[in-house]
Scaffold this active site. Structure first.
Site, mmCIF file in Angstrom:
data_model
loop_
_atom_site.group_PDB
_atom_site.id
_atom_site.type_symbol
_atom_site.label_atom_id
_atom_site.label_comp_id
_atom_site.label_asym_id
_atom_site.label_seq_id
_atom_site.Cartn_x
_atom_site.Cartn_y
_atom_site.Cartn_z
ATOM 1 N N SER A 151 8.974 11.335 10.231
ATOM 2 C CA SER A 151 8.404 10.716 11.394
ATOM 3 C C SER A 151 8.294 11.562 12.848
ATOM 4 O O SER A 151 9.048 12.068 13.066
ATOM 5 C CB SER A 151 9.239 9.481 11.673
ATOM 6 O OG SER A 151 8.910 8.731 12.896
ATOM 7 N N LYS A 203 8.221 -2.310 5.741
ATOM 8 C CA LYS A 203 7.521 -3.313 6.696
ATOM 9 C C LYS A 203 7.266 -4.564 6.239
ATOM 10 O O LYS A 203 7.308 -5.678 7.074
ATOM 11 C CB LYS A 203 6.089 -2.872 6.961
ATOM 12 C CG LYS A 203 6.206 -1.296 7.714
ATOM 13 C CD LYS A 203 4.702 -0.951 8.251
ATOM 14 C CE LYS A 203 4.761 0.366 8.816
ATOM 15 N NZ LYS A 203 3.296 0.783 9.489
ATOM 16 N N ASP A 218 0.313 -2.430 14.467
ATOM 17 C CA ASP A 218 -0.291 -1.448 13.623
ATOM 18 C C ASP A 218 -1.772 -1.838 13.997
ATOM 19 O O ASP A 218 -2.636 -0.697 14.151
ATOM 20 C CB ASP A 218 -0.025 -1.547 12.331
ATOM 21 C CG ASP A 218 0.998 -0.650 11.994
ATOM 22 O OD1 ASP A 218 1.496 0.400 12.815
ATOM 23 O OD2 ASP A 218 1.910 -0.703 11.265
ATOM 24 N N GLY A 244 2.044 -2.693 4.092
ATOM 25 C CA GLY A 244 2.497 -3.027 5.231
ATOM 26 C C GLY A 244 1.308 -2.566 6.446
ATOM 27 O O GLY A 244 0.657 -3.513 7.066
ATOM 28 N N ARG A 268 -4.928 0.204 -5.606
ATOM 29 C CA ARG A 268 -4.493 0.723 -6.963
ATOM 30 C C ARG A 268 -3.756 -0.544 -7.864
ATOM 31 O O ARG A 268 -4.526 -0.686 -9.137
ATOM 32 C CB ARG A 268 -3.496 1.908 -7.263
ATOM 33 C CG ARG A 268 -4.044 3.063 -6.451
ATOM 34 C CD ARG A 268 -5.385 3.656 -7.308
ATOM 35 N NE ARG A 268 -5.688 4.951 -6.940
ATOM 36 C CZ ARG A 268 -6.741 5.717 -7.248
ATOM 37 N NH1 ARG A 268 -7.393 5.019 -8.201
ATOM 38 N NH2 ARG A 268 -7.139 6.715 -6.730
ATOM 39 N N ARG A 315 -2.875 -6.932 -5.611
ATOM 40 C CA ARG A 315 -2.593 -6.917 -4.174
ATOM 41 C C ARG A 315 -3.803 -6.809 -3.336
ATOM 42 O O ARG A 315 -3.796 -7.273 -2.202
ATOM 43 C CB ARG A 315 -1.620 -5.933 -3.866
ATOM 44 C CG ARG A 315 -0.464 -5.826 -4.758
ATOM 45 C CD ARG A 315 0.653 -4.621 -4.277
ATOM 46 N NE ARG A 315 1.026 -4.639 -2.895
ATOM 47 C CZ ARG A 315 1.873 -3.918 -2.264
ATOM 48 N NH1 ARG A 315 2.002 -2.774 -3.033
ATOM 49 N NH2 ARG A 315 2.096 -4.069 -1.046
#
Length: 287
Positions: free
Chosen positions: A22, A74, A114, A141, A164, A168
């Site tokens: 990060s 997340k 985000d 997320g 993929r 989802r």
């Protein structure tokens, strides 16, 4: 990793291995120093099995101000918090934690910056997005936050979502007002697509790309945005440039979402007159 002293307040980022990857600790700590705020920002490596216990510990630690959440937590962290704001509730994912106020003064409140960060980066680079068609790669997320923000920004344009795991993509498309598209069917939408956004982790710290150069070349009018910020030139962006297409990396999004999160977490600790724009400039200078 403990705070620097027994009395010091601290903020933190929670993820699988943020201590290794990060950029946030360097950016936040630079802003704290520049503003004279006595807070240290830490990277906390948290496995999925220990996430609930870590959240409980942070809630009971009065020195903890809040901070960020990164992959892969997340979504999983949402039910562990005391409340989430409207944006995070709609998105179903949290990237920011702040101490509550009022009845939630001792609690942890989740938010999500985000989507707003991605939109700022895209609008700064591309201008008005209304009426454009966009393909979003991913359904995790960060992708969820971008999907909801992008769907509103491009209206009455069209949003396609590919992942993929097809179910989802279908779930996110139904929630955000988009259309799921199979990875193998990208050729069919390529000529009609104005913007491709990578919100997967493919390319983070590696030479992989979610799309091959051959596929990228088929997006003859699209600009490419990669939410990955390390490396600065991902394989996807390199493919886009090789195909003669505009390409934007994840740095502007990271800075925009981090500055907004910083303001939320720090609250009354901020010196008078300091806003997200000022924090953004400090973080950008520290990059």
């Amino acid at each position: 990793m403990p705070p620097p002293s027994e009395k010091a307040r601290f903020a933190a980022i929670l993820g699988e291995r943020p201590s290794r990857t990060s950029k946030s600790p360097a950016l936040w700590n630079a802003a704290f120093r520049a503003l004279g705020i006595d807070v240290e920002y830490l990277a906390l490596d948290v496995d999925a099995a220990e996430l609930a216990a870590r959240v409980r510990a942070l809630r009971s630690e009065p020195r903890f101000l809040g901070g960020n959440v990164t992959v892969p937590h997340k979504i999983a962290i949402v039910p562990l918090l005391d409340a989430v704001d409207d944006t995070a509730r709609r998105v179903g994912a949290v990237n920011t934690i702040a101490r509550g106020d009022g009845a939630l003064a001792a609690g942890l409140v989740g938010g999500n910056t985000d989507g707003a960060g991605a939109l700022r980066a895209l609008r700064d680079a591309l201008g008005n997005l209304a009426g454009r068609s966009a393909l979003l790669l991913g359904a995790g997320g960060a992708a969820r936050a971008i999907a909801f923000a992008l769907s509103g920004a491009i209206a009455p344009g069209r949003l396609w979502i590919a992942n993929r795991t097809a179910v989802r993509a279908a779930d996110l498309a139904a929630a955000a007002g988009g259309e799921a598209v199979a990875w193998c069917d990208l050729d069919a939408i390529a000529p009609r697509c104005d913007l491709v956004v990578n919100a997967t982790r493919v390319g983070h710290g590696s030479a992989e790309s979610p799309l091959s150069l051959e596929v990228v070349r088929r997006f003859t009018r699209a600009s490419f945005f990669d939410a990955v910020y390390e490396p600065a030139e991902t394989a996807l962006l390199a493919h886009a440039r090789a195909a003669g297409r505009p390409a934007l990396g994840g740095k502007p999004m990271l800075l925009a979402q981090a500055a907004e999160a910083f303001v939320r977490v720090c609250g009354s600790l901020l010196p008078r007159g300091v806003d997200a724009a000022r924090v953004h400039a400090l973080m950008e200078a520290a990059w």
